[in-house]
Scaffold this motif. Structure first.
Motif, PDB file in Angstrom:
ATOM      1  N   LEU A  80      32.108  -6.753 -12.271  1.00 24.35           N
ATOM      2  CA  LEU A  80      31.291  -6.309 -11.144  1.00 24.35           C
ATOM      3  C   LEU A  80      29.848  -6.766 -11.366  1.00 24.35           C
ATOM      4  O   LEU A  80      29.288  -6.524 -12.426  1.00 24.35           O
ATOM      5  CB  LEU A  80      31.356  -4.779 -11.062  1.00 24.35           C
ATOM      6  CG  LEU A  80      31.183  -4.149  -9.679  1.00 24.35           C
ATOM      7  CD1 LEU A  80      32.250  -4.629  -8.723  1.00 24.35           C
ATOM      8  CD2 LEU A  80      31.205  -2.640  -9.792  1.00 24.35           C
ATOM      9  N   PRO A  81      29.227  -7.431 -10.383  1.00 20.33           N
ATOM     10  CA  PRO A  81      27.826  -7.828 -10.574  1.00 20.33           C
ATOM     11  C   PRO A  81      26.989  -6.599 -10.909  1.00 20.33           C
ATOM     12  O   PRO A  81      27.198  -5.534 -10.330  1.00 20.33           O
ATOM     13  CB  PRO A  81      27.425  -8.395  -9.218  1.00 20.33           C
ATOM     14  CG  PRO A  81      28.690  -8.714  -8.535  1.00 20.33           C
ATOM     15  CD  PRO A  81      29.724  -7.796  -9.060  1.00 20.33           C
ATOM     16  N   THR A  82      26.070  -6.776 -11.844  1.00 19.56           N
ATOM     17  CA  THR A  82      25.332  -5.605 -12.314  1.00 19.56           C
ATOM     18  C   THR A  82      24.534  -4.946 -11.192  1.00 19.56           C
ATOM     19  O   THR A  82      24.349  -3.737 -11.199  1.00 19.56           O
ATOM     20  CB  THR A  82      24.390  -6.004 -13.458  1.00 19.56           C
ATOM     21  OG1 THR A  82      23.686  -7.168 -13.067  1.00 19.56           O
ATOM     22  CG2 THR A  82      25.158  -6.273 -14.723  1.00 19.56           C
ATOM     23  N   ALA A  83      24.085  -5.749 -10.222  1.00 19.77           N
ATOM     24  CA  ALA A  83      23.335  -5.153  -9.116  1.00 19.77           C
ATOM     25  C   ALA A  83      24.222  -4.198  -8.328  1.00 19.77           C
ATOM     26  O   ALA A  83      23.787  -3.107  -7.931  1.00 19.77           O
ATOM     27  CB  ALA A  83      22.800  -6.249  -8.199  1.00 19.77           C
ATOM     28  N   VAL A  84      25.478  -4.594  -8.139  1.00 20.28           N
ATOM     29  CA  VAL A  84      26.405  -3.727  -7.422  1.00 20.28           C
ATOM     30  C   VAL A  84      26.613  -2.434  -8.212  1.00 20.28           C
ATOM     31  O   VAL A  84      26.593  -1.327  -7.655  1.00 20.28           O
ATOM     32  CB  VAL A  84      27.765  -4.433  -7.194  1.00 20.28           C
ATOM     33  CG1 VAL A  84      28.750  -3.492  -6.538  1.00 20.28           C
ATOM     34  CG2 VAL A  84      27.569  -5.665  -6.347  1.00 20.28           C
ATOM     35  N   ILE A 116      23.634  -0.194  -7.678  1.00 19.56           N
ATOM     36  CA  ILE A 116      23.598   0.414  -6.344  1.00 19.56           C
ATOM     37  C   ILE A 116      24.623   1.537  -6.255  1.00 19.56           C
ATOM     38  O   ILE A 116      24.335   2.635  -5.784  1.00 19.56           O
ATOM     39  CB  ILE A 116      23.883  -0.667  -5.263  1.00 19.56           C
ATOM     40  CG1 ILE A 116      22.731  -1.664  -5.202  1.00 19.56           C
ATOM     41  CG2 ILE A 116      24.124  -0.023  -3.912  1.00 19.56           C
ATOM     42  CD1 ILE A 116      23.026  -2.920  -4.411  1.00 19.56           C
ATOM     43  N   VAL A 117      25.830   1.252  -6.747  1.00 20.18           N
ATOM     44  CA  VAL A 117      26.910   2.228  -6.640  1.00 20.18           C
ATOM     45  C   VAL A 117      26.616   3.466  -7.482  1.00 20.18           C
ATOM     46  O   VAL A 117      26.787   4.603  -7.022  1.00 20.18           O
ATOM     47  CB  VAL A 117      28.242   1.559  -7.064  1.00 20.18           C
ATOM     48  CG1 VAL A 117      29.298   2.592  -7.312  1.00 20.18           C
ATOM     49  CG2 VAL A 117      28.697   0.587  -5.999  1.00 20.18           C
ATOM     50  N   ALA A 122      23.713   4.543  -8.414  1.00 23.96           N
ATOM     51  CA  ALA A 122      22.615   5.282  -7.786  1.00 23.96           C
ATOM     52  C   ALA A 122      23.136   6.114  -6.617  1.00 23.96           C
ATOM     53  O   ALA A 122      22.702   7.246  -6.402  1.00 23.96           O
ATOM     54  CB  ALA A 122      21.526   4.321  -7.319  1.00 23.96           C
ATOM     55  N   TYR A 142      19.334  -5.384 -17.087  1.00 16.61           N
ATOM     56  CA  TYR A 142      18.303  -5.311 -16.057  1.00 16.61           C
ATOM     57  C   TYR A 142      18.891  -4.898 -14.700  1.00 16.61           C
ATOM     58  O   TYR A 142      18.560  -3.854 -14.156  1.00 16.61           O
ATOM     59  CB  TYR A 142      17.610  -6.671 -15.944  1.00 16.61           C
ATOM     60  CG  TYR A 142      16.573  -6.747 -14.855  1.00 16.61           C
ATOM     61  CD1 TYR A 142      15.357  -6.086 -14.993  1.00 16.61           C
ATOM     62  CD2 TYR A 142      16.803  -7.461 -13.686  1.00 16.61           C
ATOM     63  CE1 TYR A 142      14.404  -6.152 -13.989  1.00 16.61           C
ATOM     64  CE2 TYR A 142      15.847  -7.529 -12.684  1.00 16.61           C
ATOM     65  CZ  TYR A 142      14.651  -6.868 -12.844  1.00 16.61           C
ATOM     66  OH  TYR A 142      13.713  -6.933 -11.851  1.00 16.61           O
ATOM     67  N   ILE A 196      17.553  -1.187 -12.844  1.00 15.26           N
ATOM     68  CA  ILE A 196      16.384  -1.017 -11.970  1.00 15.26           C
ATOM     69  C   ILE A 196      16.695  -0.236 -10.701  1.00 15.26           C
ATOM     70  O   ILE A 196      15.819   0.352 -10.107  1.00 15.26           O
ATOM     71  CB  ILE A 196      15.728  -2.365 -11.595  1.00 15.26           C
ATOM     72  CG1 ILE A 196      16.771  -3.321 -11.057  1.00 15.26           C
ATOM     73  CG2 ILE A 196      14.987  -2.959 -12.758  1.00 15.26           C
ATOM     74  CD1 ILE A 196      16.140  -4.446 -10.266  1.00 15.26           C
TER      75      ILE A 196
END
Lengths: 336, 290, 275
Positions: C103-107, C110-111, C113, C210, C214
């Protein structure tokens, strides 16, 4: 790193691209922009493509790249081949001259209105009914008010927010810098989340339901109402703020190489046309064309605006406020 | 291990029920451990995954499908697959050679080499991108040279591939080294002494023994190659439809307030990973039952 | 250098591994060193010992330490359960472990959070029952790091448990050892090296993470600001030297940490080999 492989791959890619470009009338422009302009350019690009087609018969395709303003400026410096940049603040464009002379020194005088076809300002978004009755900047430093705003060190928009607060504090305290610093410190003490970009802050405020006030670009604030419902949020315009001028520039060095100087220049000039200014107004930016501005004036609340030159210009402001151990660092250091 | 002294004892002397007890966990331990494990995985993996799927389908299948069939999404998917297609084989060949050199021979600096292989795991994705900018960026070491010949590395496909190579570098080697260390090299030595050549020994003896670990390393490498975000974000330039990989496209969509599009993209990445892993588990199971 | 061995392929495999390692990892990483050389030693020290920088190091290392510890305990249990017990849905559980890799770390950020936000599914529960806010606090960072740490721990412990000879346990049982003794004296010492590796990998990865952090950290200076964010901040201000100085420091710490763990493992293996 496989040079051969890179070369081969690139040669292959180039052939593919070149094959698509055999008819010289197909032009591709890359517009490197910051975050909250996505909707604006999504609507402007087809308008310009049609205008250019009618005028010259050439087909122009505009590729968009959006990210934080500083990150984008750095990408262009490191070789991202942008024909035009449309960034959040003059400092990020100026760096293209300072570091690599990609643009002429007088870039900001090449287009009307400081090269800013649209302007904006910093306003507040509050939850419906404005439960804490936030009206102006001084309401934000009250204890218990939770603020969401991006980090001025990573976001261009946040720097405008910060400077708007600073300018307000100077004005309210008869230019007493110590008092202004105190004001800013209190304000950021109330910040519960500092996202890295403007869009991140909006999401935190809207989707995560964090904070009482979102300090945002005016265009971003009205976009929140449109995207997430005017029944849930209100825009509060303070009495005083800063005229945010997001500048645009042709990256002359790269455009020359691409042979796109003419179309790139026209792409930016056409932003000042009545048609484009309409789109700008519809996206809640403040049009610079007086006639269109008057037409859209009713959607904005009136307020008094200062500008960046009155604060000493970007280079001085950057050094004083946002450099290491600048005022923004000091206000966090002082509290601990 | 001091507890297992070599002297042989007649096992039958010890009461059987007691032995059983010492070899098996009591039921309450077993069930509470299962509950903890399942609860932990549910909390940290199933819940996030469920949310991705829920969000992706929150406006129905039609919206999901139309989000996926947008040209920008498709081009991002293509770029992601291309990246994986190039990086995974390269890192696999490296992983096998490194594991062979490290586990079949003794040489000075072996533990430094092993540590260096792990290093990309611990380098912040932000830095993994930055180093390639420092190398190939217009102001970097080779920047002038590249500009002169008009070769684009950063903010183009080669840069994305390089950053992905770096990030997924350790996966295959990491899987193979402990296993091949454990295996020892008696079998290979036997084959060699019977006159088999080096390649033949590798194909006929080593490969069958390491194939599951190898497959596993390849799958992980592939999953990460497709899912990498941070490092690729630094070197991509974020040009829509050109240099956006699927993870970057997810972020772009999310920032466009296109929640369906963002989570639809994320669901594809999750699905690709899970399907391959289930497939691998099934294969293993079939093999074991044969 | 190689000890006399009948095994073929030492030169080509080591040669290829070394060249490839240099090209893909070492040369790119060396740019950090050279870029930092542009700074004088005093400048370097000045950057590194800045109070804000030190505080990000404190935040990053303490949250990564907490996350790696928690993930080690639970990851160990998960690995044990996956190897030793059979129950419905085990295969699915097994396949899900690697999701954080994919899973992309940004996803992920978001999830997580969304789940832990004060109005979110778990966030609300935690605030209502324990008055504990997770998202936008350092605790949120720990949660994100646990998520990305899971596969590192489970996947390093699991193979060792699989290879573990039941004969050793049986021998212990024959000697009259209790279940608890067998676990603490036989099983645990055997999985400890792998567990340490998993812990170290999880920790090193956590310090540098990272994308996922964030979104959930809040990013407040001196409270929830992590080292990689500070690097990004410096880059946004066009301060490449400052960014590389911090990056290099992180790199050295990670390298030393991993080296220590590898040496420890080697030592454990040698010791157990002699016994």
């Amino acid at each position: 790193m496989n040079y051969n492989f890179t070369n081969i791959l690139f040669a292959a890619l180039f052939t593919v691209l070149a094959a698509g470009n055999i008819r010289a009338a197909d032009i591709t422009l890359l517009n490197v922009s910051y975050d909250p302009t996505r909707e604006l350019y999504k609507q402007y690009n087809p308008l310009f493509a049609k205008y250019w087609k009618d005028k010259t018969g050439d087909t122009v395709t505009i590729n968009q790249s959006h990210a934080g303003s500083g990150k984008q400026a750095r990408a262009v410096l490191e070789g991202l081949e942008a024909d035009v940049v449309t960034l959040a603040l003059g400092y990020d464009v100026d760096v293209l001259y300072q570091r690599r002379k990609l643009i002429p020194e007088n870039w900001q005088t090449l287009l009307p209105k400081n090269s800013s076809p649209y302007t904006s300002t910093a306003v507040f978004v509050v939850r419906k009914g404005n439960p804490l009755s936030i009206k102006d900047w001084n309401d934000l430093i009250k204890p218990g008010v939770s603020i969401v705003t991006p980090n001025p060190k990573t976001s261009g928009g946040a720097r405008w927010n910060y400077l708007a607060a600073w300018a307000y504090a100077l004005k309210a305290n008869n230019n007493d810098e110590a008092a202004a610093k105190d004001f800013i410190a209190k304000l950021y003490k109330n910040a519960s989340v500092l996202d890295t970009g403007a869009r991140g802050s909006t999401t935190t405020f809207v989707e995560r339901e964090i904070g009482d006030v979102l300090i945002a670009w005016e265009n971003e604030a009205y976009l929140v109402l449109r995207e997430f419902g005017a029944d849930k949020y209100e825009v509060v315009t303070p009495s005083f703020s800063i005229l945010a001028e997001p500048p645009v520039a042709v990256v002359e060095d790269i455009a020359r190489k691409h042979g796109t100087t003419e179309v790139a220049t026209e792409y930016l000039k056409y932003l000042y046309s009545k048609e484009a200014q309409e789109i700008i107004g519809k996206n809640f930016y403040r049009p610079t064309d007086p006639e269109i501005a008057a037409k859209y004036a009713s959607q904005f609340q009136p307020l008094e605006l200062t500008n960046i030159d009155k604060l000493g210009g970007w280079n001085a402001v950057q050094k004083k406020h946002f450099s290491d151990d600048g005022i923004f660092d000091q206000i966090y250091g002082a509290g601990k | 291990m001091n507890a297992i002294a070599p002297p042989l004892i007649n096992i039958k002397n010890i009461e059987k029920p007691y032995r059983q007890q010492a070899l098996q966990d009591p039921d309450w331990v077993r069930w509470s451990l299962i509950a903890i494990a399942v609860g932990f995985i549910f909390l940290f993996i199933c819940l996030p995954l469920g949310l991705v799927i829920f969000q992706a389908f929150s406006k129905g299948i039609a919206a999901y499908w139309s989000a996926l069939s947008q040209p920008d999404t498709l081009s991002a998917l293509k770029l992601t697959l291309l990246t994986a297609l190039i990086t995974v084989p390269l890192n696999t060949v490296f992983g096998v050679s490194a594991a062979w050199a490290i586990t079949r021979f003794d040489f000075k600096g072996k533990s430094i080499l092993t540590t260096l292989i792990d290093l990309p795991f611990s380098v912040s994705p932000v830095i993994s991108g930055l180093i390639f900018v420092l190398l190939f960026g217009a102001q970097g070491w080779f920047g002038g040279l590249l500009l002169e010949h008009d070769i684009k590395v950063i903010f183009a496909v080669p840069g994305i591939i390089l950053a992905t190579l770096f990030v997924t570098f350790p996966f295959v080697a990491r899987q193979l080294i402990p296993l091949m260390q454990e295996m020892g090299n008696q079998e290979e030595e036997a084959a060699l002494s019977l006159g088999a050549g080096g390649w033949k020994t590798f194909w006929a003896v080593t490969l069958p023994n390491i194939k599951w670990a190898l497959l596993y390393g390849v799958l992980l490498c592939n999953a990460r190659a497709m899912g990498e975000f941070g490092a690729v974000s630094v070197v991509s330039g974020h040009i829509r439809g050109v240099t956006n990989t699927l993870p970057l496209h997810v972020e772009v969509s999310y920032n466009d307030y296109d929640i369906i599009g963002a989570f639809a993209g994320a669901s594809i990445l999750a699905a690709l990973a899970i399907v391959t892993l289930i497939l691998k588990t099934a294969l293993e199971w079939k093999q074991a039952n044969r | 250098m190689a000890q006399s061995s009948v095994m073929p392929g030492f030169r080509p495999t080591l040669g290829f591994a070394a060249i490839y390692l240099s090209l893909v990892v070492l040369i790119p990483l060396s740019t950090l060193v050279f870029e930092s050389f542009k700074l004088s030693w005093d400048d370097y020290l000045h950057i590194i010992t800045n109070r804000r920088v030190l505080s990000t190091f404190r935040v990053s290392f303490s949250t990564a330490l907490a996350a790696a510890s928690i993930a080690s305990v639970f990851g160990c249990i998960v690995a044990w359960v996956l190897v030793r017990y059979s129950f419905a849905g085990k295969r699915v559980l097994h396949a899900l472990i690697d999701l954080p890799f994919a899973l992309p770390t940004a996803v992920a950020g978001i999830v997580l959070a969304t789940i832990f936000q004060p109005s979110g599914f778990l966030g609300k529960l935690l605030i209502d029952t324990f008055n504990l806010q997770v998202a936008y606090k350092p605790l949120g960072i720990v949660m994100a790091l646990i998520f990305i740490s899971i596969p590192f721990v489970v996947r390093t412990v699991e193979p060792v448990l699989l290879e573990f000879e039941p004969a050793m346990e049986e021998a212990g049982a024959s000697l009259g050892a209790s279940r608890r003794q067998i676990f603490t004296k036989i099983i645990f010492p055997n999985i400890l090296p792998a567990l340490l590796t998993g812990f170290a990998l999880a920790f090193a990865r956590g310090v540098g993470e990272y994308g996922s952090v964030i979104f959930i950290a809040g990013n407040i200076p001196y409270v929830s600001e992590i080292v990689p964010l500070l690097i990004v901040t410096k880059l946004e201000q066009f301060d490449v030297e400052g960014a590389t100085a911090i990056a290099l420091t992180m790199l050295i710490i990670s390298f030393v940490l991993l080296l220590l763990i590898n040496l420890l493992q080697l030592w454990v293996r040698k010791r157990s080999g002699q016994l």
